[in-house]
Scaffold this motif. Structure first.
Motif, PDB file in Angstrom:
ATOM      1  N   GLN A  26      -3.993  -0.792   7.083  1.00  0.00           N
ATOM      2  CA  GLN A  26      -3.701   0.548   7.128  1.00  0.00           C
ATOM      3  C   GLN A  26      -4.901   1.487   6.987  1.00  0.00           C
ATOM      4  OE1 GLN A  26      -0.224   2.954   6.740  1.00  0.00           O
ATOM      5  NE2 GLN A  26      -1.813   3.699   7.720  1.00  0.00           N
ATOM      6  N   LYS A  37       3.897   2.893  13.246  1.00  0.00           N
ATOM      7  CA  LYS A  37       4.419   4.274  14.125  1.00  0.00           C
ATOM      8  C   LYS A  37       3.162   5.075  14.227  1.00  0.00           C
ATOM      9  CE  LYS A  37       7.118   7.256  11.939  1.00  0.00           C
ATOM     10  NZ  LYS A  37       8.096   7.680  10.914  1.00  0.00           N
ATOM     11  N   GLU A  67       1.209   5.165  10.791  1.00  0.00           N
ATOM     12  CA  GLU A  67       1.805   5.119   9.680  1.00  0.00           C
ATOM     13  C   GLU A  67       2.460   3.545   9.697  1.00  0.00           C
ATOM     14  OE1 GLU A  67       4.953   8.304   9.000  1.00  0.00           O
ATOM     15  OE2 GLU A  67       5.995   6.884   8.195  1.00  0.00           O
ATOM     16  N   ILE A  68       2.062   2.872   8.630  1.00  0.00           N
ATOM     17  CA  ILE A  68       2.414   1.530   8.568  1.00  0.00           C
ATOM     18  C   ILE A  68       3.467   1.115   7.297  1.00  0.00           C
ATOM     19  CG2 ILE A  68       1.886  -1.008   8.590  1.00  0.00           C
ATOM     20  CD1 ILE A  68      -1.064  -0.211   9.926  1.00  0.00           C
ATOM     21  N   GLY A  69       4.546   1.044   7.737  1.00  0.00           N
ATOM     22  CA  GLY A  69       5.408   0.958   6.579  1.00  0.00           C
ATOM     23  C   GLY A  69       5.809  -0.697   6.326  1.00  0.00           C
ATOM     24  N   HIS A 117       0.827  -1.194  -0.194  1.00  0.00           N
ATOM     25  CA  HIS A 117      -0.075  -0.146  -0.018  1.00  0.00           C
ATOM     26  C   HIS A 117       1.032   1.444  -0.160  1.00  0.00           C
ATOM     27  CE1 HIS A 117       1.341  -0.325   4.183  1.00  0.00           C
ATOM     28  NE2 HIS A 117       0.911   0.765   4.268  1.00  0.00           N
ATOM     29  N   ASP A 118       2.032   1.090   0.541  1.00  0.00           N
ATOM     30  CA  ASP A 118       2.924   2.353   0.669  1.00  0.00           C
ATOM     31  C   ASP A 118       3.755   2.583  -0.565  1.00  0.00           C
ATOM     32  OD1 ASP A 118       4.493   0.233   1.484  1.00  0.00           O
ATOM     33  OD2 ASP A 118       5.366   1.456   3.058  1.00  0.00           O
ATOM     34  N   PHE A 154      14.255  11.566  14.979  1.00  0.00           N
ATOM     35  CA  PHE A 154      13.242  10.904  15.428  1.00  0.00           C
ATOM     36  C   PHE A 154      13.208  10.378  16.856  1.00  0.00           C
ATOM     37  CE2 PHE A 154      11.578   6.426  16.242  1.00  0.00           C
ATOM     38  CZ  PHE A 154      10.447   6.310  14.853  1.00  0.00           C
ATOM     39  N   ILE A 176       6.657  -1.852  10.058  1.00  0.00           N
ATOM     40  CA  ILE A 176       6.861  -0.960  11.110  1.00  0.00           C
ATOM     41  C   ILE A 176       5.670  -0.085  11.469  1.00  0.00           C
ATOM     42  CG2 ILE A 176       8.179   1.191  12.073  1.00  0.00           C
ATOM     43  CD1 ILE A 176      10.612  -0.089  10.540  1.00  0.00           C
TER      44      ILE A 176
END
Lengths: 248, 248
Positions: free
Chosen positions: B194, B220, B201-203, A78-79, B35, B218
């Motif tokens: 997501q 976040k 925020e899903i990476g 999705h990203d 961060f 990840i």
């Protein structure tokens, strides 16, 4: 007539770089490849996986530089929104690319060619494919924008091959003179020699090793004989002040 | 009232990065530090040692982001033009900074405080010093622009200390769920989750090791309990399809 040197810009796309999780090594790899063929990389930037930011940056870069490379965001999740963003930057539709689909179908058996993977066949309508010999899913280009995946091993193989097809313009010549003296000692001299050879680019790079430090001077330009002349002059000067120069 | 997250941009200055000679690790170090204190780094860029380019980029970044970091170009040689460029970006004069000069005089004996080294005491007239415990020559800041040297060992010590003084806003919470399944298999599920947790925020980051590959997800966000909730839901799903999840 003398050829003009081509310019390039690199856009790396990925939140993982901006959060500090990942070091961007892709842009360094591309910079090296471009240097080798005499293309001047003018700017590298890293931005987030956000569509409007990608569109904005691609449009700035493609009007500013001869070649634009992007890395990241063309995978199955999705990203991964780079392809869609590039399409929008060019005002094109994002469509299933038949050749890309064919390659994915050949590589994956039916039960593992998921909807997510098939997403990688959707490209801007006027995209031309860039071969991916590692994991099949192709990169692509639209006009002067070249789109590569973010996984370094895959990007490197693809870029190395692709760059051969670019018109690089004139090559660089380069010499390095290193010394154990510090920048503070030779700085004024280097400034003078840069003024004398104003059409060359003389960079001064301090280095620090475990038991020593010093400076590498890199002399770069289009004219081989002038690069050698300047390098020899710097070498002789450093030798005269007992700076133990090395040239290579 | 909820605090707003601060934004940052990083400008690394140096032809050696754009020619591929050097990998920029400074921006990664700064991204990590930001961060950790909850500042969102929005953009990293690398540009050449050219005054007009530095001025233009600094002026864009300082109006766009809360904090701007620069690295490189404040040493003693002719290609060190960052201080002068920052002064011009703010419409200030470049003047001998008495405190900076004092520090250099104390550190170097008379015969090695060359004209080139003394150049490092010339700063924008309204600059405030940033301590350099390694090699004395200070960094500085003007308003929201923080100026650091390019040598990684020196930059790291200076940035680490300096960042403590910044107002970081709200911290991030982060969880990682890894699996041996590929992005192509879990991509569609991750897209759904997501959408469900749209404020997180899903990476999705594929990894390749010698004998295995897989994906790290990840998760976040600002809200710790929501990050944990989403992570546990992803963990359970991956377990249910035998993806051998790990959570940390």
């Amino acid at each position: 007539m003398k050829k003009k040197r081509k310019s390039a810009g690199i856009i790396t796309i990925g939140n993982e770089i901006l959060s500090g999780k990942t070091i961007d090594t892709n842009s360094n790899f591309i910079c090296n490849q471009l240097f080798n063929i005499g293309v001047s990389c003018e700017e590298v930037c890293t931005i987030k996986d956000e569509k409007l930011k990608i569109i904005e940056k691609v449009n700035i870069f493609r009007s500013k530089y001869d070649y634009v490379f992007t890395s990241g965001g063309i995978g199955p999740t999705h990203d991964d929104i780079t392809s869609d963003s590039i399409a929008q930057a060019f005002g094109q539709k994002l469509l299933m690319n038949e050749e890309a689909r064919k390659r994915l179908v050949e590589h994956y058996s039916d039960d593992i060619l998921t909807k997510a993977r098939l997403k990688m066949a959707f490209l801007p309508e006027q995209a031309s494919l860039i071969d991916n010999p590692v994991s099949v899913a192709p990169g692509f280009f639209v006009e002067n924008v070249f789109v590569f995946p973010g996984v370094p091993k895959i990007l490197q193989i693809m870029v190395k091959e692709f760059v051969k097809s670019l018109d690089g313009g004139i090559r660089y010549y380069k010499k390095t003179v290193s010394t154990k003296l510090s920048e503070g000692i030779i700085g004024s001299y280097v400034e003078k020699i840069q003024k004398k050879f104003s059409y060359l680019e003389i960079g001064s790079y301090p280095y620090f090793k475990k038991k020593s430090f010093g400076v590498s001077l890199i002399i770069k330009g289009d004219d081989k004989s002038k690069v050698i002349e300047a390098s020899m002059e710097i070498y002789s000067y450093i030798k005269s002040i007992k700076g133990e120069p090395k040239i290579f």
